[in-house]
Design a protein around this motif. Structure first.
Motif, PDB file in Angstrom:
ATOM      1  N   GLY A  98      99.085  77.144 -23.844  1.00 54.73           N
ATOM      2  CA  GLY A  98      99.816  75.907 -23.608  1.00 54.73           C
ATOM      3  C   GLY A  98      99.983  75.560 -22.150  1.00 54.73           C
ATOM      4  N   LYS A  99      99.661  76.498 -21.257  1.00 48.96           N
ATOM      5  CA  LYS A  99      99.781  76.236 -19.819  1.00 48.96           C
ATOM      6  C   LYS A  99      98.496  75.599 -19.303  1.00 48.96           C
ATOM      7  N   PRO A 100      98.593  74.699 -18.319  1.00 50.70           N
ATOM      8  CA  PRO A 100      97.395  73.994 -17.817  1.00 50.70           C
ATOM      9  C   PRO A 100      96.329  74.926 -17.255  1.00 50.70           C
ATOM     10  N   ASP A 101      96.759  76.031 -16.662  1.00 49.35           N
ATOM     11  CA  ASP A 101      95.794  76.938 -16.031  1.00 49.35           C
ATOM     12  C   ASP A 101      95.492  78.166 -16.897  1.00 49.35           C
ATOM     13  N   ALA A 102      95.734  78.066 -18.193  1.00 51.62           N
ATOM     14  CA  ALA A 102      95.491  79.206 -19.090  1.00 51.62           C
ATOM     15  C   ALA A 102      94.026  79.628 -19.048  1.00 51.62           C
ATOM     16  N   ARG A 103      93.796  80.921 -18.970  1.00 52.71           N
ATOM     17  CA  ARG A 103      92.424  81.451 -18.965  1.00 52.71           C
ATOM     18  C   ARG A 103      91.822  81.357 -20.366  1.00 52.71           C
ATOM     19  N   ARG A 104      90.535  81.017 -20.419  1.00 46.60           N
ATOM     20  CA  ARG A 104      89.790  80.997 -21.673  1.00 46.60           C
ATOM     21  C   ARG A 104      88.757  82.125 -21.617  1.00 46.60           C
ATOM     22  N   LEU A 105      89.080  83.228 -22.269  1.00 47.77           N
ATOM     23  CA  LEU A 105      88.245  84.419 -22.178  1.00 47.77           C
ATOM     24  C   LEU A 105      87.173  84.403 -23.255  1.00 47.77           C
ATOM     25  N   THR A 106      86.037  85.027 -22.943  1.00 48.84           N
ATOM     26  CA  THR A 106      84.972  85.198 -23.928  1.00 48.84           C
ATOM     27  C   THR A 106      85.073  86.585 -24.533  1.00 48.84           C
ATOM     28  N   LEU A 107      84.175  86.853 -25.459  1.00 43.56           N
ATOM     29  CA  LEU A 107      84.149  88.148 -26.129  1.00 43.56           C
ATOM     30  C   LEU A 107      83.989  89.299 -25.131  1.00 43.56           C
ATOM     31  N   LYS A 108      83.267  89.043 -24.033  1.00 49.03           N
ATOM     32  CA  LYS A 108      83.062  90.082 -23.016  1.00 49.03           C
ATOM     33  C   LYS A 108      84.356  90.461 -22.308  1.00 49.03           C
ATOM     34  N   GLU A 109      85.295  89.527 -22.235  1.00 50.70           N
ATOM     35  CA  GLU A 109      86.458  89.686 -21.350  1.00 50.70           C
ATOM     36  C   GLU A 109      87.739  90.136 -22.049  1.00 50.70           C
ATOM     37  N   VAL A 110      87.758  90.142 -23.366  1.00 46.84           N
ATOM     38  CA  VAL A 110      88.998  90.476 -24.065  1.00 46.84           C
ATOM     39  C   VAL A 110      89.336  91.957 -23.897  1.00 46.84           C
ATOM     40  N   GLU A 111      90.630  92.269 -24.029  1.00 47.96           N
ATOM     41  CA  GLU A 111      91.120  93.640 -23.961  1.00 47.96           C
ATOM     42  C   GLU A 111      91.670  94.046 -25.321  1.00 47.96           C
ATOM     43  N   LEU A 112      91.709  95.336 -25.554  1.00 44.37           N
ATOM     44  CA  LEU A 112      92.255  95.843 -26.807  1.00 44.37           C
ATOM     45  C   LEU A 112      93.777  95.699 -26.830  1.00 44.37           C
ATOM     46  N   ASN A 113      94.298  95.481 -28.030  1.00 46.79           N
ATOM     47  CA  ASN A 113      95.750  95.490 -28.298  1.00 46.79           C
ATOM     48  C   ASN A 113      96.531  94.464 -27.489  1.00 46.79           C
ATOM     49  N   LYS A 114      95.877  93.329 -27.207  1.00 47.52           N
ATOM     50  CA  LYS A 114      96.565  92.191 -26.605  1.00 47.52           C
ATOM     51  C   LYS A 114      96.450  91.007 -27.552  1.00 47.52           C
ATOM     52  N   ASP A 115      97.460  90.131 -27.532  1.00 47.66           N
ATOM     53  CA  ASP A 115      97.461  88.982 -28.442  1.00 47.66           C
ATOM     54  C   ASP A 115      96.822  87.770 -27.781  1.00 47.66           C
TER      55      ASP A 115
END
Length: 499
Positions: A310-327
């Motif tokens: 919901g924030k204007p500068d929110a990061r849009r991560l790809t499958l390569k960039e995600v971390e485990l156990n984060k929402d």
């Protein structure tokens, strides 16, 4: 002989399918980028493509710079044009179907399903069954009757585009070799009155050799309870050959104890993650937690860290960039013309080789009246841990903030419909509060800082949640009572069901 051939054919197909699936599991990150650029290229000449300079998109970063995250309201002007029969708006040509869903702010939503997208809705369910068969090395369930608890298959036309509930659309695509084994009857599936429909399904199935049952947990529980009420015995006594339950739509874990009690015996469970927008994931190993993300099914995924959503500068991560156990808030681009679409679901990765997820909540379903931002996964895990320590049976629950109590500090109020109450409700309540504090540090700080008092439990009458749903015209169908509220809209309506 026919059943023997079907069973052996299913085993052969399943093993070949699973072997082929290993390829997409290993190359998912690379395939995702290729898929996005392929969809962008296909839609270059659409109205949306021209307006967003698809011709010059060569990378994921290019796409993210030109196409902002959208919800249904953002795409609605385009969809309204498609509804009027206009072609090449969001996707090439016009959709094959509209999946019609109920919305809160937008009224009914019309989710386009293209001729390219429709096969993946079917392949997702098929793949879930093939993975189960291969893992189990058993396809006995194909010899018996199968039931799919679903919405009406009746379709209307909107300017020539067939429109209806997703489960009703899928009903028109069930393979012929399964039709003879499929229940309930077409006439019963067409019924809109959910209570009458379940009664009719009980009548049609109670004496059949049911081997596979599919539906979302609240529907299954209603169906099983009516069967038990009529026959006076548990489900495995009624259906001794019942082998498999396929479920989706909501997290199964909070319903597990109730389901096991109704079943009265061992039945395998396969969980799936389908929606009108696409078939996203399924449990590829029924013995383990987590759903395999389908990265080769016409959907490009992006993930926004929930705290940034919901924030204007929110990061849009790809499958390569995600971390485990984060929402993460789940963002979709599909081969049906949804572009950077926020579906409203929250997921967390528990594995990256291959990519497996849990559905941890909804972006709009949370409790944060005091800044705690409690999500569904946290309350469901807290409830699960409490039930393990202090056994009870839960039918359903809803959590809402009580900001202005008659006396004392504000608190979280849990409206719980118990099938069987714990031995000591106060001990249960304290444990539940402790478990939630362990999972949400903000909530823990509010309790420790005497900003909130410990949670309260309000026990509800039997069938309270069904009665509430009926009062809102939302019994059956695809409707589910939200587990969490950030206000008391649902809570105030549940007040009349308190014991």
């Amino acid at each position: 002989m026919l059943n023997f051939l079907k069973k052996n054919a299913a085993l052969v197909w399943a093993k070949k399918h699973v072997q082929k699936a290993e390829e997409f599991k290993k190359n998912s990150e690379k395939n995702q980028e290729e898929l996005l650029l392929s969809m962008v290229n296909t839609a270059q000449k659409t109205l949306f493509g021209r307006e967003h300079d698809f011709e010059n998109i060569k990378t994921i970063q290019d796409f993210q710079e030109r196409v902002k995250v959208a919800d249904y309201e953002d795409l609605k002007p385009y969809i309204e044009r498609v509804k009027k029969g206009q072609a090449n708006i969001l996707w090439i040509e016009t959709p094959e179907y509209f999946a019609k869903t109920s919305g809160t702010t937008s009224g009914s939503k019309y989710i386009p399903i293209s001729k390219e997208g429709m096969p993946f809705q079917l392949k997702g369910a098929q793949s879930a069954l093939f993975h189960y068969i291969a893992k189990k090395n058993n396809a006995d369930f194909v010899k018996g009757k199968m039931i799919f608890l679903q919405g009406s298959p009746e379709l209307e036309e909107v300017f020539g585009i067939k429109t209806g509930r997703l489960s009703g659309i899928v009903a028109h695509h069930i393979p012929k070799y399964l039709q003879k084994n499929r229940l309930p009857s077409w006439e019963t599936n067409m019924m809109e009155d959910w209570e009458a429909k379940v009664e009719k399904i009980v009548e049609e199935t109670e004496k059949e050799n049911m081997t596979l049952i599919s539906g979302i947990p609240p529907w299954l529980i209603m169906y099983f309870e009516k069967l038990i009420e009529k026959r006076g015995k548990k489900i495995k006594k009624i259906f001794p050959n019942l082998q498999l339950i396929v479920t989706g739509g909501v997290n199964y874990e909070p319903y597990r104890d109730k389901m096991e009690e109704l079943l009265g015996g061992k039945v395998d469970i396969v969980q799936t993650f389908p929606a009108s927008e696409g078939f996203f994931a399924f449990q590829d190993d029924y013995t383990k937690e987590g759903l395999l993300l389908l990265t080769n099914h016409g959907i490009f995924y992006e993930f926004i860290p929930l705290e940034e959503y919901g924030k204007p500068d929110a990061r849009r991560l790809t499958l390569k960039e995600v971390e485990l156990n984060k929402d993460y808030a789940l963002i979709l681009t599909t081969n049906s013309g949804l572009w950077a679409y926020s579906i409203g679901d929250v997921v967390r990765f528990i594995d990256k080789d291959p990519h497996r997820i849990l559905v941890s909540g909804r972006t709009k379903h949370f409790t944060s009246a005091f800044g705690e931002h409690v999500i569904a996964f946290e309350v469901e895990e807290a409830m699960k841990a409490t039930l393990e320590k202090y056994p009870a049976q839960i039918t359903e629950f809803h959590l809402a903030p009580q900001v202005n109590p008659n006396e004392g500090l504000p608190y979280h109020e849990w409206f719980i419909e118990f099938e069987k109450e714990p031995e000591n409700l106060d001990v249960f309540k304290n444990e539940l509060d402790d478990q939630l504090r362990k999972r949400n540090t903000y909530y823990n700080d509010l309790i420790s800082g005497n900003i909130l008092q410990k949670l309260h439990i309000s026990s509800l009458k039997k069938n309270a949640f069904n009665e509430y749903a009926k009062s809102q015209g939302k019994l059956g169908g695809q409707n589910k009572t939200p587990r969490l509220g950030n206000d008391r809209k649902v809570a105030d309506l549940l007040e009349i069901y308190k014991l």
